[in-house]
Design a protein around this motif. Structure first.
Motif, PDB file in Angstrom:
ATOM      1  N   TYR A 258       0.846  -1.192   0.000  1.00 17.14           N
ATOM      2  CA  TYR A 258       0.000   0.000   0.000  1.00 17.14           C
ATOM      3  C   TYR A 258       0.886   1.248   0.000  1.00 17.14           C
ATOM      4  CZ  TYR A 258      -3.686  -3.274   1.299  1.00 17.14           C
ATOM      5  OH  TYR A 258      -4.576  -4.312   1.325  1.00 17.14           O
ATOM      6  N   SER A 259       0.579   2.170  -0.895  1.00 18.68           N
ATOM      7  CA  SER A 259       1.353   3.401  -1.001  1.00 18.68           C
ATOM      8  C   SER A 259       0.443   4.516  -1.495  1.00 18.68           C
ATOM      9  CB  SER A 259       2.542   3.213  -1.953  1.00 18.68           C
ATOM     10  OG  SER A 259       2.081   2.915  -3.264  1.00 18.68           O
ATOM     11  N   MET A 260       0.970   5.742  -1.484  1.00 21.99           N
ATOM     12  CA  MET A 260       0.181   6.893  -1.917  1.00 21.99           C
ATOM     13  C   MET A 260      -0.082   6.872  -3.424  1.00 21.99           C
ATOM     14  SD  MET A 260      -0.348   8.292   0.933  1.00 21.99           S
ATOM     15  CE  MET A 260      -1.143   9.783   0.359  1.00 21.99           C
ATOM     16  N   SER A 261       0.741   6.150  -4.183  1.00 19.42           N
ATOM     17  CA  SER A 261       0.534   6.088  -5.629  1.00 19.42           C
ATOM     18  C   SER A 261      -0.493   5.039  -6.033  1.00 19.42           C
ATOM     19  CB  SER A 261       1.862   5.801  -6.330  1.00 19.42           C
ATOM     20  OG  SER A 261       2.386   4.556  -5.916  1.00 19.42           O
ATOM     21  N   MET A 262      -0.952   4.209  -5.095  1.00 19.56           N
ATOM     22  CA  MET A 262      -1.931   3.173  -5.415  1.00 19.56           C
ATOM     23  C   MET A 262      -3.335   3.782  -5.425  1.00 19.56           C
ATOM     24  SD  MET A 262      -2.684  -0.476  -3.504  1.00 19.56           S
ATOM     25  CE  MET A 262      -1.085  -1.140  -3.908  1.00 19.56           C
ATOM     26  N   LEU A 263      -4.148   3.394  -6.440  1.00 21.29           N
ATOM     27  CA  LEU A 263      -5.536   3.854  -6.589  1.00 21.29           C
ATOM     28  C   LEU A 263      -6.451   2.654  -6.608  1.00 21.29           C
ATOM     29  CD1 LEU A 263      -5.107   6.577  -9.374  1.00 21.29           C
ATOM     30  CD2 LEU A 263      -5.128   6.918  -6.902  1.00 21.29           C
TER      31      LEU A 263
END
Length: 494
Positions: free
Chosen positions: A428-433
């Motif tokens: 999970y990361s900030m770039s995942m949508l």
């Protein structure tokens, strides 16, 4: 036996023989026995009796034992041992002095004996003279032997003196250590006495405090009894008024709660009726169930309405009070499937045709799917869960294969694979949508959009609407609770 002639006998009687001094002391009553070896060397006969080790050997042995055992002995025992060895060394020194005196007396005696034999040799002749010369050589050999013994005695005396000095120094060091330990012990005893005294004073103080607290407790208990008695007397005078006031307050609280519930319902009904009135005048209408798991489609109300193909469409999320409007990025088609973010919010769609904008809203907030929350709670008890999906699109292009893949949602990452072949696996990361599909499709309610990282995206179709919504809720819960990441769609306001 050798005969002595009368002449020789008279000459011997005529010679003056000096008597041996009565002060000379001998180590033994008998004269030592010797044997002559080659070159007239004196060989001392071995002694038959073995009287055990000498005093020097005993002292050295005890010194070695003392050095080995000093770690196990106390300081006082160590000092006693050194004192005993010092006494033994003193005895050994005295014995060495006696042996030195005896050696000196032996030299004197041998010198007198040699002088006597020399005087006899001048008087003797023949075979008797040879015997006298042989006796003189034996005396000279004894003198050499005595000189050697004297050298050994001097060396032994030096060793004994060095050992005595060592033991004396060790004894002094042990006494110093004893005095030091004694001073330390006295200091510790005084410290312990001071601690015991302080503890005793603290116990006395605690006992006094306990006695005072008992007295204060008795006073407080008496005061509490007096207050309770005063309250009882007061209630005896006005019991009915207090009870009536409590009943009235309880009834008023119940009425206020009921009125609040009714007010909320009326506000919802009023907002719903307002939206219904607005929708009646609009040339378009929303078709479909307003619950999670269903699909909403924008349709013309009549044939006279402008065709939707020539209109621009945009969907919005609106708060139940109508104060906040949030654009749903990518939702610009006539078809939209609500996702978990839409629950509790009103959906609004704006249609622009020929420069004129028309808004259509749902009659009320999107309702949650029945049983979905409890299903997600059961899934959260596991570390991960696997859903069966089919890849519909990859990077915006239709996917030719319709094989079933596994969409694994875990606490730390999401994985898409088929058997041993992994399509994507990302933490999970900030770039995942992650969101519901926002395009015209018959399977939009069963599909979601997933972008593991920039440059890679998938449109996945689940077996049911329930699985699709459960996967979105489960992934967002894990991402936020375990990783502090908020999963949403493109340009969504989380």
């Amino acid at each position: 036996m050798t005969k002595i002639s009368p002449e020789i006998e008279e000459n011997m009687q005529g010679e003056v023989i000096f008597p041996v001094s009565a002060d000379v002391s001998f180590a033994s009553d008998g004269f030592p026995k010797y044997k002559l070896g080659p070159d007239n060397q004196i060989l001392e006969e071995p002694k038959e009796e073995n009287k055990g080790p000498s005093l020097k050997e005993v002292v050295e042995q005890e010194t070695m034992q003392l050095s080995d055992q000093h770690k196990r002995l106390s300081v006082r025992d160590l000092a006693c041992k050194f004192d005993k060895n010092l006494t033994a060394a003193a005895k050994l020194a005295e014995e060495a002095k006696l042996r030195e005196v005896a050696s000196l007396e032996g030299h004197v005696l041998l010198k007198k004996l040699r002088d006597a034999l020399e005087s006899l040799r001048g008087c003797m002749a023949g075979r008797n003279k040879e015997d006298v010369e042989k006796a003189i050589s034996m005396v000279e050999a004894l003198a050499v032997k005595l000189t050697q013994n004297e050298g050994e005695l001097i060396q032994e005396k030096f060793e004994v003196k060095r050992l005595a000095n060592f033991l004396k120094q060790a004894s002094e060091d042990a006494k110093k250590l004893v005095n030091q330990e004694k001073s330390f012990a006295c200091a510790e005893i005084e410290s312990a006495r001071a601690v015991v005294q302080r503890i005793g004073e603290a116990l006395d103080e605690e006992e006094r405090d306990a006695q005072n607290s008992k007295n204060q407790a008795a006073d407080v208990e008496e005061l509490v009894q007096e207050v309770q008695e005063a309250r009882r007397i007061k209630l005896l005078h006005q019991p009915s008024k207090v009870m009536d006031m409590e009943h009235e307050l309880r009834a008023l609280r119940n009425q206020i709660r009921d009125k609040s519930i009714v007010s909320v319902k009326l506000q919802k009904e009023l907002a719903k009726s307002k939206r219904a009135e607005q929708n009646k005048s609009a040339p378009y209408v929303l078709d479909g169930s307003e619950t999670l798991g269903s699909s909403l489609q924008l349709k013309p109300r009549s044939d006279s309405s402008p065709p939707l193909s020539k209109c621009s469409v945009q969907w919005y999320r609106v708060s139940s009070e109508g104060s906040q409007h949030e654009v749903i990025s990518g939702a610009n088609k006539t078809f939209y499937a609500p996702e978990p973010f839409d629950v509790g919010r009103v959906l609004q769609v704006d249609i622009v045709s020929n420069g004129q904008k028309v808004s259509v809203t749902t009659s009320g907030p999107i309702e949650p799917a029945a049983g979905l929350a409890s299903h997600v709670e059961n899934l959260l008890r596991k570390s991960s869960f696997e859903f069966s999906v089919v890849i519909s699109q990859m990077n915006g292009q239709d996917h030719a294969s319709h094989s079933v893949h596994a969409f694994n949602v875990g606490k730390m990452r999401i994985k898409l694979c088929r058997g041993w072949i992994t399509k994507a696996r990302e933490i999970y990361s900030m770039s995942m949508l992650l969101c519901g599909v926002r395009t015209n499709s018959n399977t939009a309610a069963k599909s979601l959009f997933w972008q593991p990282r920039k440059g890679l995206s998938f449109v996945l179709t689940f077996n049911s609407e329930r699985d699709r919504n459960a996967a979105i809720m489960l992934a967002r819960k894990y991402a936020y609770d375990c990783n502090g990441v908020i999963l949403a769609g493109p340009e969504d306001q989380a």
